[in-house]
Design a protein around this motif. Structure first.
Motif, mmCIF file in Angstrom:
data_model
loop_
_atom_site.group_PDB
_atom_site.id
_atom_site.type_symbol
_atom_site.label_atom_id
_atom_site.label_comp_id
_atom_site.label_asym_id
_atom_site.label_seq_id
_atom_site.Cartn_x
_atom_site.Cartn_y
_atom_site.Cartn_z
ATOM 1 N N THR A 104 0.814 -1.223 0.000
ATOM 2 C CA THR A 104 0.000 0.000 0.000
ATOM 3 C C THR A 104 0.843 1.267 0.000
ATOM 4 O OG1 THR A 104 -0.119 -0.076 2.408
ATOM 5 C CG2 THR A 104 -1.922 -1.113 1.177
ATOM 6 N N THR A 105 2.136 1.151 0.021
ATOM 7 C CA THR A 105 2.996 2.335 0.061
ATOM 8 C C THR A 105 2.805 3.233 -1.166
ATOM 9 O OG1 THR A 105 4.599 1.084 1.359
ATOM 10 C CG2 THR A 105 5.363 3.120 0.342
ATOM 11 N N PRO A 106 2.764 2.727 -2.391
ATOM 12 C CA PRO A 106 2.532 3.626 -3.533
ATOM 13 C C PRO A 106 1.151 4.298 -3.485
ATOM 14 C CG PRO A 106 3.353 1.509 -4.288
ATOM 15 C CD PRO A 106 3.070 1.372 -2.829
ATOM 16 N N LEU A 107 0.155 3.603 -2.964
ATOM 17 C CA LEU A 107 -1.180 4.178 -2.853
ATOM 18 C C LEU A 107 -1.186 5.355 -1.879
ATOM 19 C CD1 LEU A 107 -4.239 4.005 -3.482
ATOM 20 C CD2 LEU A 107 -4.414 2.461 -1.534
ATOM 21 N N VAL A 108 -0.523 5.203 -0.757
ATOM 22 C CA VAL A 108 -0.446 6.276 0.237
ATOM 23 C C VAL A 108 0.332 7.459 -0.332
ATOM 24 C CG1 VAL A 108 0.484 6.897 2.505
ATOM 25 C CG2 VAL A 108 -0.703 4.718 2.200
ATOM 26 N N ASP A 109 1.401 7.200 -1.061
ATOM 27 C CA ASP A 109 2.185 8.275 -1.665
ATOM 28 C C ASP A 109 1.346 9.082 -2.661
ATOM 29 O OD1 ASP A 109 4.361 7.553 -0.180
ATOM 30 O OD2 ASP A 109 5.348 6.410 -1.783
ATOM 31 N N VAL A 110 0.594 8.401 -3.494
ATOM 32 C CA VAL A 110 -0.243 9.079 -4.482
ATOM 33 C C VAL A 110 -1.327 9.904 -3.780
ATOM 34 C CG1 VAL A 110 -1.935 8.693 -6.309
ATOM 35 C CG2 VAL A 110 0.221 7.442 -6.323
ATOM 36 N N MET A 111 -1.923 9.364 -2.746
ATOM 37 C CA MET A 111 -2.970 10.087 -2.020
ATOM 38 C C MET A 111 -2.410 11.344 -1.342
ATOM 39 S SD MET A 111 -5.680 8.562 -2.771
ATOM 40 C CE MET A 111 -6.791 9.386 -1.710
ATOM 41 N N LEU A 112 -1.232 11.279 -0.770
ATOM 42 C CA LEU A 112 -0.627 12.448 -0.140
ATOM 43 C C LEU A 112 -0.295 13.523 -1.166
ATOM 44 C CD1 LEU A 112 1.684 10.833 2.564
ATOM 45 C CD2 LEU A 112 -0.376 12.178 2.929
ATOM 46 N N VAL A 113 0.196 13.105 -2.338
ATOM 47 C CA VAL A 113 0.488 14.073 -3.390
ATOM 48 C C VAL A 113 -0.796 14.752 -3.857
ATOM 49 C CG1 VAL A 113 1.277 14.288 -5.779
ATOM 50 C CG2 VAL A 113 2.619 12.970 -4.141
ATOM 51 N N LEU A 114 -1.884 14.001 -4.034
ATOM 52 C CA LEU A 114 -3.162 14.580 -4.442
ATOM 53 C C LEU A 114 -3.707 15.529 -3.372
ATOM 54 C CD1 LEU A 114 -4.931 11.542 -6.124
ATOM 55 C CD2 LEU A 114 -4.051 13.590 -7.237
ATOM 56 N N LEU A 115 -3.556 15.169 -2.109
ATOM 57 C CA LEU A 115 -4.008 16.029 -1.027
ATOM 58 C C LEU A 115 -3.274 17.363 -1.044
ATOM 59 C CD1 LEU A 115 -5.710 16.343 1.573
ATOM 60 C CD2 LEU A 115 -3.760 15.396 2.810
ATOM 61 N N ILE A 116 -1.967 17.319 -1.234
ATOM 62 C CA ILE A 116 -1.184 18.551 -1.294
ATOM 63 C C ILE A 116 -1.594 19.390 -2.492
ATOM 64 C CG2 ILE A 116 1.153 19.459 -1.669
ATOM 65 C CD1 ILE A 116 2.142 17.071 0.071
#
Length: 141
Positions: A19-31
């Motif tokens: 799930t690490t790539p999923l969390v990274d993508v979500m954080l980038v979208l949030l920012i």
């Protein structure tokens, strides 16, 4: 070819999801959303009116018509018998140059019918300036 019993090989299926790539993508979208939303939500610049209390001086030529709680209409302190008498007095006033202002004082507990009769009489008499007299709001409120 030998069969390996009990040992794991490289061909086994991995059953855990990374799930690490999923969390990274979500954080980038949030920012990205946090940065772009204030820029996108612009509004039209308008100058909103401020609350003000305008002190009106009662001039001697102004006509003051009052409505009491029971709906009776008064010309200054004299009670008007009916709407036709009010229209007749207002027609006399409307001929003056400059035309005086008619100030309507309605009791808060009176029905709107009395104020409506005054407005209709002013319209029929040709009065162009009508004002409603109210109490100023309490200080600090």
């Amino acid at each position: 070819m030998a069969m390996a019993v009990g040992e794991s090989s490289d061909d086994d299926v991995i059953s855990a999801i990374n799930t690490t790539p999923l969390v990274d993508v979500m954080l980038v979208l949030l920012i990205i959303f946090l940065i772009t939303i204030p820029v996108v939500t612009t509004s039209i610049p308008v100058s909103l009116p401020k609350e003000r209390v305008e002190v009106r001086e009662t001039k001697p030529e102004n006509v003051i018509i009052s409505v009491d709680p029971s709906g009776n209409i008064y010309w200054y302190d004299a009670r008007m018998p009916n709407t036709e008498a009010l229209v007749a007095k207002l027609k006399e006033v409307s001929k003056k140059d400059p035309q005086p202002e008619v100030q309507v004082r309605g009791d808060t507990s009176s029905r709107y019918e009395g104020v409506g009769k005054i407005l209709l009489a002013c319209q029929r008499a040709g009065i162009t300036k009508v004002a409603f007299i109210t109490e100023p709001p309490p200080l600090g409120g």
